[in-house]
Scaffold this motif. Structure first.
Motif, PDB file in Angstrom:
ATOM      1  N   GLY A  16       0.822  -1.207   0.000  1.00 43.48           N
ATOM      2  CA  GLY A  16       0.000   0.000   0.000  1.00 43.48           C
ATOM      3  C   GLY A  16       0.851   1.250   0.000  1.00 43.48           C
ATOM      4  N   TYR A 147      -7.901   2.081  -3.729  1.00 41.05           N
ATOM      5  CA  TYR A 147      -6.980   1.062  -3.211  1.00 41.05           C
ATOM      6  C   TYR A 147      -6.746   1.259  -1.716  1.00 41.05           C
ATOM      7  N   SER A 150      -9.428   0.080   0.443  1.00 39.53           N
ATOM      8  CA  SER A 150      -9.697  -1.356   0.257  1.00 39.53           C
ATOM      9  C   SER A 150     -10.863  -1.642  -0.680  1.00 39.53           C
ATOM     10  N   TYR A 152     -11.087  -2.657  -3.812  1.00 41.86           N
ATOM     11  CA  TYR A 152     -10.213  -3.156  -4.871  1.00 41.86           C
ATOM     12  C   TYR A 152     -10.910  -3.243  -6.234  1.00 41.86           C
ATOM     13  N   GLY A 188      -3.145  -6.853  -3.645  1.00 40.25           N
ATOM     14  CA  GLY A 188      -3.997  -6.535  -2.507  1.00 40.25           C
ATOM     15  C   GLY A 188      -5.129  -7.525  -2.340  1.00 40.25           C
ATOM     16  N   THR A 189      -5.634  -8.078  -3.448  1.00 41.46           N
ATOM     17  CA  THR A 189      -6.722  -9.061  -3.374  1.00 41.46           C
ATOM     18  C   THR A 189      -6.210 -10.480  -3.146  1.00 41.46           C
ATOM     19  N   ASP A 333      -7.621   2.245   9.499  1.00 39.31           N
ATOM     20  CA  ASP A 333      -7.320   0.823   9.294  1.00 39.31           C
ATOM     21  C   ASP A 333      -5.950   0.480   9.876  1.00 39.31           C
ATOM     22  N   GLU A 554      -8.497 -11.908   2.835  1.00 37.36           N
ATOM     23  CA  GLU A 554      -9.806 -11.254   2.815  1.00 37.36           C
ATOM     24  C   GLU A 554     -10.715 -11.866   3.873  1.00 37.36           C
TER      25      GLU A 554
END
Length: 648
Positions: A16, A147, A150, A152, A188-189, A333, A554
Motif C-alpha cells: 500500500g 486502493y 480497500s 479493490y 492486494g486481493t 485501518d 480477505e
C-alpha cells in the motif's frame, strides 16, 4: 513454510505504501529544480492583479499539473489556495477541470481520500475538456484512493479505464505504469497469478521503451509476488536488484520501502537479526526524507523485531512512536492494526491488563469502521426505498386520474367493467398482502435466527475472554505462588508436586475451553488462519490433513466465518470418530457470487442409516442459516465428500 497472519498482513501494508510512491511514471523523486520552478510559478501568480490572474489562470494550471510530483509540497497547496477563489466548478470550462485534477491528486498526497474521490468525480464531469494524459492521471488518482480504502474492484475499474485510454494513445508510453498499478491491486486481493501476469507485462513494456523507473517498480512487485508464494531465494534476488537501482539513482524514499520489504522477507524466514538490520536501514532512510508513512511502518516493524530479540523496553518505545504517527496520518485501518499488534505484544510479555486495554481499542475501532459501512449501506437502501415509494405514488395517482376520466366519460357503459376491475384489484391486493405477510414472517424468522446466532457468538467471545483473562490469570498467579513456595522448601513433598501437576492440567484445560468457545485465530486473523491452526493441532499419526484456499487475507462477515469454522470442526470430529480415514482434504475457494467449502476423506463412507446423525444435522442447520446448499457424496469403502456452497 507457513507464514503467520501478522507477517502476511504487513507485507500487504508495505505494498500500500509503495503504491503512493509509484504514481508518477516520469519522475523518480522530487527534484530541487522542480521545487524552484513551482515556487517561481507561485510567486508570479500571487504578485499579479486580479485581472491578470484571471487571464493567466489556464496557463498557470497547465504548468502546475505538469510540475505536480511525488511528495507533499507546501508550494502546491499554497498555489491551489490562491487559485480557488477564481474557480467555479459549476461552469464547464477547462480551467475548472485542471484545478480539480491537481487538487484531487494533492489531497491524495495528504491522505484525504474522501475529498480526493469527491473532487476526482467532479473532474470526470469535465471529461470532454481533458487531454488523454490528463484523463489517465485522473483515473490513476481515483484508483489509488479506492486502493487505500480497500475498494479493490473500484480501483481495478479505474485502472482499466486508464489502460483503455493509454492503448488508444500509444504515443504516451504509459502502459508500463498502468500495468504495475493493476498488478499492485491484484496483490492486494491475493490474486498472485493475475499480479504476476501484469507485472510481466510491465517488465516487457518498460524494457521496450527503456523506462527505467517502471522497470524498477515491476522488479519490486515481482519480488513481493515470489515472497508471497514462498520462493524466498528468488524474492530476495529481485528485491536486491530493485534496491541497487534505487541506491544508484539516489531515490531514498523508494530505497527505504525496499529495505522494509527485505526485512519482512527475512522475518518470514525467522532470520530476526538480519530482518532487524534491514528494518533499521529503512527507518533511517525514511527519517532522513521525513516520509511519515514509511516512518510509521518502520517504527512498528523495528519494534516487533526488538521484541522478538528480547529487547521489550525498546520495542515499546518504537511501538508508541509508530502509533503516534499512524494517528497523525488519520488512517484508521492502520491504527486498528497497530492497536492489535500492541495487544499481542503485551499478551506475550504477560501483561494481560494492558493487552486487554489495547484489544478493546482495536475492537472498538474495528466496530466503528464496520458500523459506518453498515450505516452507509442502510442509508443507500433507504434512499432507494423512498424513491421507489414516490414513483409508486405517482403511478397510483396517474392511474386514479385516468380511471376517474373514464368513469366520467363512460359512466353508464363502463359501470359493470369498473366493478369487475375493482374486484380484480381487490383480489390481487389480498393475494399480494398474503404473500407480503408470509414473506415478512419468513424474513422476521430468519432475522431472529441470525440475532440468536450473533448473540451466542458474542456470548462465547465474552465467556472465552473472561476465562482467558480472569480465571486463566488467577491460575497463573496461583501456580507462580506454588512455585515460589516449592523453591523455599528443602525437600518438596509429593503432595506439593501433585498439586502443581493438577494446577498445570487445570490451566491447560481452561485455555482449551476458552479456545473451543471462540478460537483466537478466528477472531484475529480470519477463517483461513483458524482452519490452518485447527489442522496443525491434529496428531500427525492420527490423520494426514491438507488444506487449500484462494481466500487469502480477505475477511468474511463474522457470522459466516464462525458458522463455516464450526462446520469444519463438526466434519473433522465426524471423520476422526467414525470414518477410520487416513487422509483428509479441505478446500475453500471464493468465486464471484459464492464461496465453496469441500471436505473429502478416504474413510469407510456413510451408511444410509447414519446420514441423519447429529453431526450432519448440525452441519445442515448451519448451512441453512447461511442460505447455502449442502450435498453429500458417499458410499461404503469409497470415502465421503461434503460439498457446501454459500452465497457471498
Amino acid at each position: 513454510m507457513k507464514f503467520t497472519s501478522r507477517l502476511k498482513r504487513n507485507v500487504l501494508t508495505i505494498l500500500g505504501f509503495l503504491l503512493l510512491a509509484q504514481l508518477s511514471s516520469s519522475q523518480l523523486s522530487q527534484s530541487d529544480s522542480t521545487r524552484t520552478e513551482l515556487s517561481s510559478l507561485l510567486d508570479s501568480f500571487i504578485t499579479q492583479d486580479d485581472e491578470e490572474k484571471a487571464d493567466d489562470l489556464l496557463q498557470t494550471l497547465e504548468k502546475a499539473w505538469k510540475l505536480q510530483q511525488i511528495g507533499v509540497k507546501a508550494e502546491m497547496q499554497a498555489l491551489l489556495d490562491s487559485i480557488e477563489p477564481l474557480i467555479n466548478t459549476k461552469n464547464l470550462e477547462r480551467k475548472d477541470f485542471l484545478f480539480l485534477l491537481v487538487k484531487s491528486r494533492n489531497e491524495l498526497f495528504h491522505h484525504q481520500y474522501a475529498l480526493a474521490l469527491e473532487d476526482g468525480a467532479k473532474a470526470l464531469e469535465f471529461e470532454k475538456l481533458s487531454k488523454p494524459d490528463e484523463l489517465i492521471y485522473l483515473h490513476s488518482t481515483i484508483a489509488t484512493c479506492h486502493y487505500y480504502t480497500s475498494s479493490y474492484e473500484k480501483a481495478l475499474q479505474s485502472h482499466f479505464k486508464a489502460m483503455e485510454i493509454c492503448e488508444a494513445n500509444q504515443e504516451l508510453d504509459c502502459l508500463p505504469g498502468i500495468y504495475n498499478n493493476i498488478s499492485v491491486v491484484y496483490m492486494g486481493t491475493g490474486d498472485w497469478e493475475k499480479a504476476q501476469e501484469y507485472t510481466s507485462k510491465a517488465l516487457d513494456q518498460a524494457a521496450a521503451i527503456n523506462n527505467a523507473f517502471e522497470r524498477s517498480r515491476a522488479i519490486g512487485n515481482m519480488a513481493i509476488i515470489y515472497a508471497e508464494q514462498g520462493d524466498f531465494d528468488k524474492s530476495e534476488e529481485w528485491f536486491l536488484k530493485d534496491l541497487a537501482i534505487y541506491l544508484e539513482t539516489g531515490d531514498s524514499i523508494s530505497a527505504a520501502k525496499n529495505y522494509n520489504n527485505l526485512g519482512r522477507l527475512k522475518e518470514m524466514q525467522q532470520n530476526y537479526d538480519r530482518a532487524l538490520y534491514y528494518y533499521q536501514k529503512g527507518l533511517d532512510l525514511a527519517i532522513s526524507q521525513n516520509d511519515i508513512q514509511s516512518m510509521a511502518l518502520g517504527y512498528q516493524n523495528v519494534g516487533w523485531l526488538e521484541h522478538k530479540t528480547g529487547n521489550n523496553a525498546k520495542a515499546l518505545e518504537y511501538f508508541d512512536l509508530g502509533v503516534a504517527m499512524t494517528q497523525k496520518l488519520g488512517n484508521r485501518d492502520k491504527l486498528r492494526d497497530a492497536y492489535f499488534n500492541l495487544s499481542e505484544f503485551y499478551d506475550t510479555i504477560d501483561k494481560p491488563r494492558k493487552a486487554l486495554e489495547y484489544y478493546i481499542k482495536y475492537h472498538d475501532l474495528n466496530e466503528s469502521i464496520v458500523g459506518e459501512e453498515r450505516l452507509k449501506a442502510i442509508s443507500e437502501l433507504e434512499v432507494k426505498y423512498e424513491t421507489q415509494q414516490k414513483e409508486n405514488e405517482l403511478l397510483k395517482l396517474s392511474k386514479q386520474k385516468q380511471e376517474g376520466e373514464i368513469v366520467i366519460a363512460k359512466q353508464n357503459r363502463r359501470m359493470r367493467q369498473l366493478y369487475f376491475g375493482l374486484g380484480a384489484i381487490a383480489l390481487i391486493g389480498i393475494l399480494g398482502f398474503v404473500l407480503f405477510r408470509q414473506r415478512l414472517q419468513n424474513k422476521k424468522q430468519h432475522e431472529l435466527i441470525l440475532a440468536i446466532s450473533e448473540t451466542q457468538t458474542e456470548e462465547r467471545k465474552r465467556i472465552a475472554q473472561d476465562l482467558h483473562d480472569s480465571i486463566g490469570g488467577s491460575l497463573a498467579l496461583t501456580k507462580s505462588k506454588f512455585e515460589m513456595a516449592k523453591q523455599k522448601m528443602n525437600e518438596p513433598s509429593p503432595e506439593m508436586e501433585s498439586a502443581l501437576s493438577t494446577l498445570e492440567q487445570t490451566t491447560n484445560q481452561v485455555r482449551q475451553i476458552s479456545h473451543n468457545l471462540m478460537p483466537g485465530e478466528l477472531v484475529r486473523f480470519g477463517l483461513v488462519a483458524a482452519i490452518n491452526t485447527l489442522l496443525e493441532n491434529l496428531n500427525e499419526g492420527e490423520i494426514n490433513a491438507q488444506f487449500l484456499s484462494n481466500q487469502g487475507e480477505e475477511r468474511l462477515e463474522p457470522l459466516k466465518e464462525i458458522q463455516l469454522y464450526r462446520i469444519v470442526q463438526e466434519a473433522l470430529q465426524n471423520v476422526l470418530k467414525h470414518a477410520s480415514a487416513k487422509n483428509l482434504f479441505i478446500q475453500l475457494n471464493k468465486h464471484k457470487e459464492h464461496l465453496v467449502l469441500m471436505i473429502e476423506d478416504d474413510g469407510k463412507g456413510i451408511m444410509y442409516s447414519t446420514t441423519e446423525g447429529i453431526g450432519l444435522k448440525n452441519i445442515k442447520q448451519r448451512v441453512q442459516l447461511l442460505k447455502g446448499i449442502f450435498s453429500i457424496d458417499s458410499a461404503p469403502d469409497r470415502g465421503t465428500i461434503l460439498n457446501i456452497q454459500i452465497p457471498v
